[in-house]
Design a protein around this motif. Structure first.
Motif, mmCIF file in Angstrom:
data_model
loop_
_atom_site.group_PDB
_atom_site.id
_atom_site.type_symbol
_atom_site.label_atom_id
_atom_site.label_comp_id
_atom_site.label_asym_id
_atom_site.label_seq_id
_atom_site.Cartn_x
_atom_site.Cartn_y
_atom_site.Cartn_z
ATOM 1 N N UNK A 12 0.826 -1.208 0.000
ATOM 2 C CA UNK A 12 0.000 0.000 0.000
ATOM 3 C C UNK A 12 0.862 1.261 0.000
ATOM 4 N N UNK A 13 0.619 2.190 -0.910
ATOM 5 C CA UNK A 13 1.428 3.412 -1.018
ATOM 6 C C UNK A 13 1.386 4.252 0.256
ATOM 7 N N UNK A 14 2.569 4.533 0.806
ATOM 8 C CA UNK A 14 2.660 5.413 1.964
ATOM 9 C C UNK A 14 2.385 4.762 3.298
ATOM 10 N N UNK A 15 2.126 3.446 3.312
ATOM 11 C CA UNK A 15 1.810 2.793 4.584
ATOM 12 C C UNK A 15 3.024 2.780 5.514
ATOM 13 N N UNK A 16 4.151 2.269 5.037
ATOM 14 C CA UNK A 16 5.376 2.302 5.823
ATOM 15 C C UNK A 16 5.349 1.403 7.043
ATOM 16 N N UNK A 17 6.432 1.406 7.826
ATOM 17 C CA UNK A 17 6.569 0.482 8.962
ATOM 18 C C UNK A 17 5.606 0.748 10.113
ATOM 19 N N UNK A 18 5.088 1.980 10.225
ATOM 20 C CA UNK A 18 4.156 2.268 11.314
ATOM 21 C C UNK A 18 2.708 1.999 10.927
ATOM 22 N N UNK A 19 2.313 2.435 9.734
ATOM 23 C CA UNK A 19 0.908 2.331 9.358
ATOM 24 C C UNK A 19 0.534 0.984 8.749
ATOM 25 N N UNK A 20 1.471 0.288 8.115
ATOM 26 C CA UNK A 20 1.143 -1.022 7.527
ATOM 27 C C UNK A 20 0.638 -2.008 8.588
ATOM 28 N N UNK A 21 1.308 -2.146 9.750
ATOM 29 C CA UNK A 21 0.774 -3.050 10.786
ATOM 30 C C UNK A 21 -0.589 -2.602 11.299
ATOM 31 N N UNK A 22 -0.798 -1.286 11.404
ATOM 32 C CA UNK A 22 -2.092 -0.785 11.881
ATOM 33 C C UNK A 22 -3.199 -1.102 10.887
ATOM 34 N N UNK A 23 -2.897 -1.011 9.597
ATOM 35 C CA UNK A 23 -3.889 -1.334 8.573
ATOM 36 C C UNK A 23 -4.194 -2.829 8.557
ATOM 37 N N UNK A 24 -3.169 -3.640 8.755
ATOM 38 C CA UNK A 24 -3.386 -5.081 8.824
ATOM 39 C C UNK A 24 -4.320 -5.420 9.985
ATOM 40 N N UNK A 25 -4.087 -4.793 11.124
ATOM 41 C CA UNK A 25 -4.930 -5.013 12.302
ATOM 42 C C UNK A 25 -6.357 -4.541 12.027
ATOM 43 N N UNK B 136 -6.495 5.556 12.012
ATOM 44 C CA UNK B 136 -5.571 4.797 11.176
ATOM 45 C C UNK B 136 -5.826 5.050 9.696
ATOM 46 N N UNK B 137 -7.077 4.943 9.287
ATOM 47 C CA UNK B 137 -7.407 5.132 7.868
ATOM 48 C C UNK B 137 -7.184 6.581 7.423
ATOM 49 N N UNK B 138 -7.529 7.525 8.269
ATOM 50 C CA UNK B 138 -7.369 8.937 7.909
ATOM 51 C C UNK B 138 -5.892 9.306 7.793
ATOM 52 N N UNK B 139 -5.076 8.828 8.745
ATOM 53 C CA UNK B 139 -3.643 9.125 8.697
ATOM 54 C C UNK B 139 -3.012 8.533 7.440
ATOM 55 N N UNK B 140 -3.378 7.293 7.134
ATOM 56 C CA UNK B 140 -2.779 6.661 5.949
ATOM 57 C C UNK B 140 -3.218 7.360 4.663
ATOM 58 N N UNK B 141 -4.495 7.730 4.580
ATOM 59 C CA UNK B 141 -4.980 8.425 3.385
ATOM 60 C C UNK B 141 -4.186 9.703 3.149
ATOM 61 N N UNK B 142 -3.854 10.403 4.237
ATOM 62 C CA UNK B 142 -3.053 11.618 4.106
ATOM 63 C C UNK B 142 -1.663 11.335 3.554
ATOM 64 N N UNK B 143 -1.037 10.272 4.026
ATOM 65 C CA UNK B 143 0.297 9.908 3.543
ATOM 66 C C UNK B 143 0.266 9.407 2.102
ATOM 67 N N UNK B 144 -0.822 8.743 1.722
ATOM 68 C CA UNK B 144 -0.882 8.132 0.391
ATOM 69 C C UNK B 144 -0.810 9.157 -0.736
ATOM 70 N N UNK B 145 -1.156 10.387 -0.442
ATOM 71 C CA UNK B 145 -1.131 11.441 -1.472
ATOM 72 C C UNK B 145 0.278 11.621 -2.035
#
Length: 420
Positions: free
Chosen positions: A283-296, A343-352
């Motif tokens: 996933x674009x922009x997920x990275x080491x912090x947000x990827x585990x949160x999205x998986x959860x 989690x979803x809002x933070x990742x959406x911001x990074x994905x830009x």
């Protein structure tokens, strides 16, 4: 997700939980009787009560409803196979009570009864607590605890900044990032301007080098600034108490930073063991912090949601539309798991920054005059639908394939991006 009915259970039980004890309302099915009891909030008492239900209703399921989704009580009851745990929003119980008790009186046993009544009438509308695997539940708590510690570090950083501004503002200019050990160790070693001005140049250089700060021009600029710095105040009545406070705050800050590092290592190890890791790493922009949160956020139970809209609503990303007469309005979904929505809002911001279509969507909506926060929430809404399909089909996200799909559909988003 399995749908239950009242006929599936030998008894319906409401629990009004508290710190010291829990009030119980038990309604055997299909009788019209209600039995009230109180159990202590102790592991032994909860175990004895749960096993007594198994003896009284052998080889049958018992439905238990509570105003909790997690916590000690849920953790204690989730291990019993004969109990099916339902969760109910506290505001629903409060509104139900208000509807039938105009006086506003509240009583714990009656609240347990209200929960049983709601469970009886609206069981299909309530969420069932279906625990994920132990590994997933562990990862879930780790990422949430980490986010909490990060917020604590932000709050503490703000206190440190405010304290330094009282007597030692130059330190804030020498270190742009406060959540670093070099900053903490520098303030610990030289907690006021007078002390650092007495330090020799080589002592300062050795300090910077020992903290892997090897940029000569940065270190030289810091040292020059230190030697030329002018004290904000010479009033010891200001300097001494602020110096003592900053030493205490920095000590706390270092503990927090080390704690976050420890959790990062644990999260990395737990995340690496998950089979779905490949999906969320894509996933674009997920990275080491947000990827585990999205998986959860999605979990590993693929029967938990029937479609993406269920997750969009549960996470609080889907807007709420209200109508009254000829009027219609949209508003923020008030009741939802805050951390999940965050989690979803933070990742959406990074994905830009990392997704071509996400950036194009943001610019398109911005050109229409939409506010930033509304655009990010709308983007998160779209991302959930995309990731849900990847999750359901065990397929990593591929930006090029998604852009091809947009092209085939003649998406106006691509036209905007190309013309822009």
């Amino acid at each position: 997700m399995k749908v239950y009915s009242v006929d599936n259970f030998a008894a319906l039980i409401g629990i009004d939980w508290a710190d010291k004890k829990h009030d119980i309302c038990e309604h055997p099915n299909p009788s019209e009787k209600y039995y009230y009891s109180i159990i202590k909030n102790k592991p032994e008492a909860l175990h004895e009560w749960a096993m007594s239900l198994k003896q009284r209703y052998p080889n049958q399921k018992v439905a238990v409803v509570c105003e909790l989704k997690k916590g000690p009580l849920i953790y204690a009851l989730a291990k019993y196979d004969h109990l099916v745990l339902f969760t109910i929003n506290p505001s629903i119980v409060a509104k139900y009570r208000k509807a039938f008790t105009p006086s506003g009186a509240k009583d714990d046993p009656s609240d347990a009864l209200i929960q049983v009544e709601i469970l009886t009438l609206h069981m299909q509308k309530l969420n069932v607590i279906e625990p994920e695997s132990a590994a997933m539940r562990s990862l879930s708590q780790l990422v949430e605890y980490r986010r909490s510690l990060v917020q604590d570090s932000v709050n503490l950083s703000n206190k440190i900044t405010a304290t330094l501004k009282n007597h030692y503002p130059q330190a804030l200019e020498w270190f742009k990032e406060k959540d670093t050990f070099i900053f903490c160790d520098f303030i610990s070693k030289w907690p006021c301007l007078a002390r650092v001005k007495r330090a020799k140049k080589q002592t300062l250089l050795d300090f910077f080098n020992s903290h892997n700060s090897h940029y000569a021009h940065v270190n030289e600029a810091r040292i020059l600034s230190i030697k030329n710095a002018m004290s904000l105040t010479d009033d010891l009545g200001v300097i001494e108490p602020n110096q003592q406070l900053i030493e205490v705050l920095i000590a706390q800050f270092k503990v927090l930073l080390k704690g976050i590092e420890t959790l990062d290592k644990a999260i990395k190890k737990a995340y690496k063991a998950q089979g779905d890791k490949v999906i969320f790493d894509s996933l674009p922009g997920a990275g080491p912090q947000l990827a585990p949160r999205l998986l959860v956020a999605f979990g590993n139970n693929r029967n938990r949601y029937n479609d993406a809209s269920e997750l969009q609503k549960y996470a609080g990303i889907a807007p709420v539309i209200e109508r009254s007469g000829k009027k219609m309005w949209t508003h923020w979904r008030y009741s939802c798991p805050t951390f999940l929505r965050q989690t979803f809002v933070e990742w959406a911001g990074f994905s830009i920054r990392y997704s071509f279509w996400a950036k194009a969507y943001y610019e398109q909506q911005k050109s229409k005059g939409k506010p930033h926060n509304s655009i990010i929430r709308s983007l998160a809404f779209k991302w959930i639908r995309i990731v849900f399909k990847c999750w359901k089909t065990n397929t990593p996200y591929d930006e090029s394939k998604y852009l091809e799909a947009l092209k085939r559909r003649g998406s106006p988003l691509l036209k905007f991006a190309l013309n822009g």
